[in-house]
Design a protein around this motif. Structure first.
Motif, PDB file in Angstrom:
ATOM      1  N   SER A  83      31.716  30.774  38.078  1.00 38.26           N
ATOM      2  CA  SER A  83      31.231  32.149  38.248  1.00 38.26           C
ATOM      3  C   SER A  83      31.563  32.675  39.637  1.00 38.26           C
ATOM      4  CB  SER A  83      29.727  32.204  37.998  1.00 38.26           C
ATOM      5  OG  SER A  83      29.224  33.496  38.240  1.00 38.26           O
ATOM      6  N   ALA A  84      31.402  31.826  40.644  1.00 43.30           N
ATOM      7  CA  ALA A  84      31.664  32.259  42.013  1.00 43.30           C
ATOM      8  C   ALA A  84      33.126  32.646  42.213  1.00 43.30           C
ATOM      9  CB  ALA A  84      31.277  31.149  42.993  1.00 43.30           C
ATOM     10  N   LEU A  85      34.029  31.888  41.623  1.00 44.75           N
ATOM     11  CA  LEU A  85      35.459  32.197  41.754  1.00 44.75           C
ATOM     12  C   LEU A  85      35.821  33.475  41.010  1.00 44.75           C
ATOM     13  CD1 LEU A  85      37.080  28.648  41.443  1.00 44.75           C
ATOM     14  CD2 LEU A  85      36.499  29.937  43.509  1.00 44.75           C
ATOM     15  N   PHE A  86      35.133  33.753  39.899  1.00 39.83           N
ATOM     16  CA  PHE A  86      35.367  35.011  39.182  1.00 39.83           C
ATOM     17  C   PHE A  86      34.938  36.193  40.041  1.00 39.83           C
ATOM     18  CE2 PHE A  86      33.950  38.456  36.393  1.00 39.83           C
ATOM     19  CZ  PHE A  86      35.073  38.635  35.605  1.00 39.83           C
ATOM     20  N   VAL A  87      33.788  36.064  40.688  1.00 42.51           N
ATOM     21  CA  VAL A  87      33.308  37.128  41.570  1.00 42.51           C
ATOM     22  C   VAL A  87      34.271  37.318  42.748  1.00 42.51           C
ATOM     23  CG1 VAL A  87      31.456  37.815  43.142  1.00 42.51           C
ATOM     24  CG2 VAL A  87      30.897  36.820  40.922  1.00 42.51           C
ATOM     25  N   LEU A  88      34.764  36.209  43.296  1.00 42.15           N
ATOM     26  CA  LEU A  88      35.739  36.284  44.392  1.00 42.15           C
ATOM     27  C   LEU A  88      36.971  37.055  43.951  1.00 42.15           C
ATOM     28  CD1 LEU A  88      37.036  35.357  47.109  1.00 42.15           C
ATOM     29  CD2 LEU A  88      37.756  33.280  45.915  1.00 42.15           C
ATOM     30  N   ASN A  89      37.469  36.765  42.767  1.00 35.45           N
ATOM     31  CA  ASN A  89      38.676  37.420  42.280  1.00 35.45           C
ATOM     32  C   ASN A  89      38.462  38.909  42.072  1.00 35.45           C
ATOM     33  OD1 ASN A  89      40.387  38.342  39.719  1.00 35.45           O
ATOM     34  ND2 ASN A  89      41.513  36.701  40.727  1.00 35.45           N
ATOM     35  N   THR A  90      37.422  39.273  41.339  1.00 36.27           N
ATOM     36  CA  THR A  90      37.197  40.694  41.064  1.00 36.27           C
ATOM     37  C   THR A  90      36.898  41.475  42.334  1.00 36.27           C
ATOM     38  OG1 THR A  90      34.877  40.209  40.559  1.00 36.27           O
ATOM     39  CG2 THR A  90      36.407  40.288  38.709  1.00 36.27           C
ATOM     40  N   GLY A  91      36.142  40.873  43.245  1.00 35.10           N
ATOM     41  CA  GLY A  91      35.824  41.556  44.498  1.00 35.10           C
ATOM     42  C   GLY A  91      37.057  41.780  45.364  1.00 35.10           C
ATOM     43  N   ALA A  92      37.926  40.771  45.441  1.00 37.10           N
ATOM     44  CA  ALA A  92      39.139  40.903  46.249  1.00 37.10           C
ATOM     45  C   ALA A  92      40.064  41.971  45.688  1.00 37.10           C
ATOM     46  CB  ALA A  92      39.858  39.557  46.336  1.00 37.10           C
ATOM     47  N   VAL A  93      40.232  41.995  44.363  1.00 39.34           N
ATOM     48  CA  VAL A  93      41.086  43.014  43.749  1.00 39.34           C
ATOM     49  C   VAL A  93      40.519  44.404  43.995  1.00 39.34           C
ATOM     50  CG1 VAL A  93      41.968  43.905  41.558  1.00 39.34           C
ATOM     51  CG2 VAL A  93      42.026  41.456  42.013  1.00 39.34           C
ATOM     52  N   MET A  94      39.203  44.531  43.874  1.00 36.86           N
ATOM     53  CA  MET A  94      38.563  45.818  44.093  1.00 36.86           C
ATOM     54  C   MET A  94      38.798  46.323  45.519  1.00 36.86           C
ATOM     55  SD  MET A  94      34.548  46.793  43.563  1.00 36.86           S
ATOM     56  CE  MET A  94      34.005  45.698  44.882  1.00 36.86           C
ATOM     57  N   LEU A  95      38.782  45.414  46.482  1.00 41.84           N
ATOM     58  CA  LEU A  95      38.890  45.815  47.885  1.00 41.84           C
ATOM     59  C   LEU A  95      40.321  45.949  48.389  1.00 41.84           C
ATOM     60  CD1 LEU A  95      36.051  43.574  49.400  1.00 41.84           C
ATOM     61  CD2 LEU A  95      35.985  46.051  49.056  1.00 41.84           C
ATOM     62  N   PHE A  96      41.234  45.127  47.869  1.00 42.67           N
ATOM     63  CA  PHE A  96      42.558  45.030  48.499  1.00 42.67           C
ATOM     64  C   PHE A  96      43.740  45.404  47.619  1.00 42.67           C
ATOM     65  CE2 PHE A  96      39.889  41.786  50.679  1.00 42.67           C
ATOM     66  CZ  PHE A  96      39.823  42.418  51.923  1.00 42.67           C
ATOM     67  N   GLN A  97      43.526  45.702  46.316  1.00 41.96           N
ATOM     68  CA  GLN A  97      44.659  46.015  45.458  1.00 41.96           C
ATOM     69  C   GLN A  97      45.395  47.276  45.910  1.00 41.96           C
ATOM     70  OE1 GLN A  97      46.015  44.421  42.118  1.00 41.96           O
ATOM     71  NE2 GLN A  97      47.452  45.411  43.498  1.00 41.96           N
ATOM     72  N   VAL A  98      44.653  48.298  46.311  1.00 40.02           N
ATOM     73  CA  VAL A  98      45.275  49.551  46.746  1.00 40.02           C
ATOM     74  C   VAL A  98      46.135  49.315  47.977  1.00 40.02           C
ATOM     75  CG1 VAL A  98      44.840  51.887  47.591  1.00 40.02           C
ATOM     76  CG2 VAL A  98      43.441  50.957  45.743  1.00 40.02           C
ATOM     77  N   ARG A  99      45.624  48.559  48.937  1.00 43.14           N
ATOM     78  CA  ARG A  99      46.378  48.271  50.160  1.00 43.14           C
ATOM     79  C   ARG A  99      47.627  47.456  49.850  1.00 43.14           C
ATOM     80  NH1 ARG A  99      42.957  45.681  54.929  1.00 43.14           N
ATOM     81  NH2 ARG A  99      41.895  47.669  54.559  1.00 43.14           N
ATOM     82  N   THR A 100      47.510  46.500  48.947  1.00 44.41           N
ATOM     83  CA  THR A 100      48.657  45.667  48.586  1.00 44.41           C
ATOM     84  C   THR A 100      49.761  46.487  47.937  1.00 44.41           C
ATOM     85  OG1 THR A 100      47.171  43.785  48.239  1.00 44.41           O
ATOM     86  CG2 THR A 100      49.374  43.629  47.274  1.00 44.41           C
ATOM     87  N   ALA A 101      49.368  47.469  47.129  1.00 42.13           N
ATOM     88  CA  ALA A 101      50.351  48.256  46.384  1.00 42.13           C
ATOM     89  C   ALA A 101      51.105  49.257  47.249  1.00 42.13           C
ATOM     90  CB  ALA A 101      49.656  48.994  45.235  1.00 42.13           C
ATOM     91  N   ARG A 102      50.643  49.523  48.454  1.00 41.32           N
ATOM     92  CA  ARG A 102      51.283  50.539  49.297  1.00 41.32           C
ATOM     93  C   ARG A 102      52.744  50.231  49.592  1.00 41.32           C
ATOM     94  NH1 ARG A 102      46.841  51.663  54.065  1.00 41.32           N
ATOM     95  NH2 ARG A 102      45.449  53.042  52.888  1.00 41.32           N
TER      96      ARG A 102
END
Length: 409
Positions: A246-265
């Motif tokens: 569960s903790a790793l799932f939260v880590l994954n979703t939280g990271a995508v939520m915070l950093f996906q936009v920056r990564t896509a730039r």
């Protein structure tokens, strides 16, 4: 933090529509298996067979529905498919045998696949070409936020464990698609593209695009890795505690939520997309090496390796997402975005259907060797995407589509 909010206008409305139904989907994902087995009364094997058949049907139908979105207009098609998805979810409330479950699941998977393609065509019609990858990054961030909230709601239902709690989750999911349809109606209409009768489902004859889709499907093995491969590896081959899943799932979703936009730039065309995909493949090799190191006797060492590997995995995921979005749009001919996106989206279905079988055979069957084979395969596919994308780009008989989005807005 302001990067988390998409620009006002169509992008923000699309994100709101994504958020509305992803909350319901998050609750559905964490409760559906137990609902179908405990409430509907299906054997796990029959449930799995039914869902596999349903998604196979849905992936094929999604291509044709994407073509309809191109011809008839993506907004109206997306609204109808959102309503159909809500109806399919609502039908699960009264299904109590396998035949009806299979029919409802096929309707659900077909509507979901078509809705995904129609949404992509709608985005292509409302968002300028250079802004599409960024818009998709915002949508992915919104999706993860909604799934996290929905998963928490589903967790409440799981804790209650009652039939009423499960039924409430499915009712919320059905209502979320109704809300999604209402939000989509707020978007400007995008006219359908004249197609005539000369070429039907041209994507099925587009070999370069098919090769790109196939190679991308290999990279999509990261999806069942997080949901199936890692949980089984953690419980069967490591000394790490089960709550770490569960903790790793939260880590994954939280990271995508915070950093996906920056990564896509940094991804703004085919060359930058290819570089992102190569970096994703390299990170996947490191991911597999680090995760393989978690098979040790020490719980703390296992947790450290799993956490480190999960960080590398989400970084690879965000680079892959950005690169694949760019290729899928840039290589789709004008007026056929829905059709091509429907075909490209079949890779997700294939990865989710066959991925668990492949991953369990590799990881649980071969251990460290299996991890290395997985990493090497993904790396080879990521590097092969470069020549495949250039081949596909060279066969396009038209220039890159003009930003119809700007005109529509």
């Amino acid at each position: 933090m302001p990067n988390l909010l998409p620009p006002a206008g169509p992008q923000r409305t699309l994100s709101l529509a994504q958020l509305s139904n992803s909350v319901g989907d998050g609750a559905y994902y964490v409760t559906s298996a137990l609902y179908f087995t405990h409430v509907v009364g299906l054997a796990p094997g029959r449930m799995g067979l039914g869902l596999t058949v349903a998604w196979a049907v849905g992936s094929v139908a999604g291509v044709s529905l994407g073509r309809i979105a191109d011809r008839r207009g993506p907004r109206g098609t997306a609204v109808l498919l959102a309503l159909t998805t809500g109806l399919a979810v609502a039908s699960f409330l009264v299904v109590r045998d396998f035949a009806l479950f299979l029919a409802a699941a096929c309707l659900y998977a077909t509507a979901q696949s078509g809705l995904a393609a129609a949404r992509q065509a709608l985005l292509a019609g409302l968002v300028a070409t250079k802004e599409r990858t960024g818009a998709l990054a915002h949508l992915q961030s919104t999706l993860n936020a909604g799934l996290a909230v929905g998963a928490a709601l589903g967790g409440v239902a799981l804790s209650a464990g009652t039939t009423a709690a499960y039924l409430a989750v499915f009712a919320v999911d059905a209502a979320s698609f109704l809300l999604c349809a209402l939000v989509l109606l707020r978007l400007p209409a995008v006219p359908g593209a004249p197609g005539g009768r000369k070429v039907k489902l041209a994507v099925l004859r587009d070999r370069p695009y098919a090769v790109v889709t196939l190679l991308n499907t290999v990279l999509l093995l990261r999806m069942p890795l997080l949901s199936v491969g890692l949980p089984l590896w953690i419980t069967e081959r490591t000394e790490a505690p089960e709550w770490l899943v569960s903790a790793l799932f939260v880590l994954n979703t939280g990271a995508v939520m915070l950093f996906q936009v920056r990564t896509a730039r940094a991804v703004r065309g085919i060359p930058t997309a290819v570089r992102a995909l190569r970096r994703s493949g390299a990170l996947m090799v490191l991911t597999c090496v680090v995760l393989a190191m978690s098979a040790v006797d020490s719980p703390w060492a296992a947790v450290a390796a799993l956490a480190g590997g999960s960080v590398l995995l989400v970084a690879a995921e965000m680079l892959h997402s950005a690169g694949s979005w760019q290729l899928s749009f840039d290589l789709a001919p004008t007026g056929r975005v829905g059709e091509y996106q429907g075909f490209f989206g079949t890779g997700v279905t294939v990865a989710r259907t066959l991925g668990p079988l492949v991953l369990t055979g590799l990881l649980l069957g071969r251990g460290t060797v299996g991890w290395l084979l997985l990493g090497g395969t993904v790396l080879a596919a990521s590097y092969a995407l470069g020549p495949a994308a250039r081949w596909a780009a060279g066969t396009r008989q038209e220039p890159a589509p003009a930003p119809a989005a700007a005109q529509a807005v």
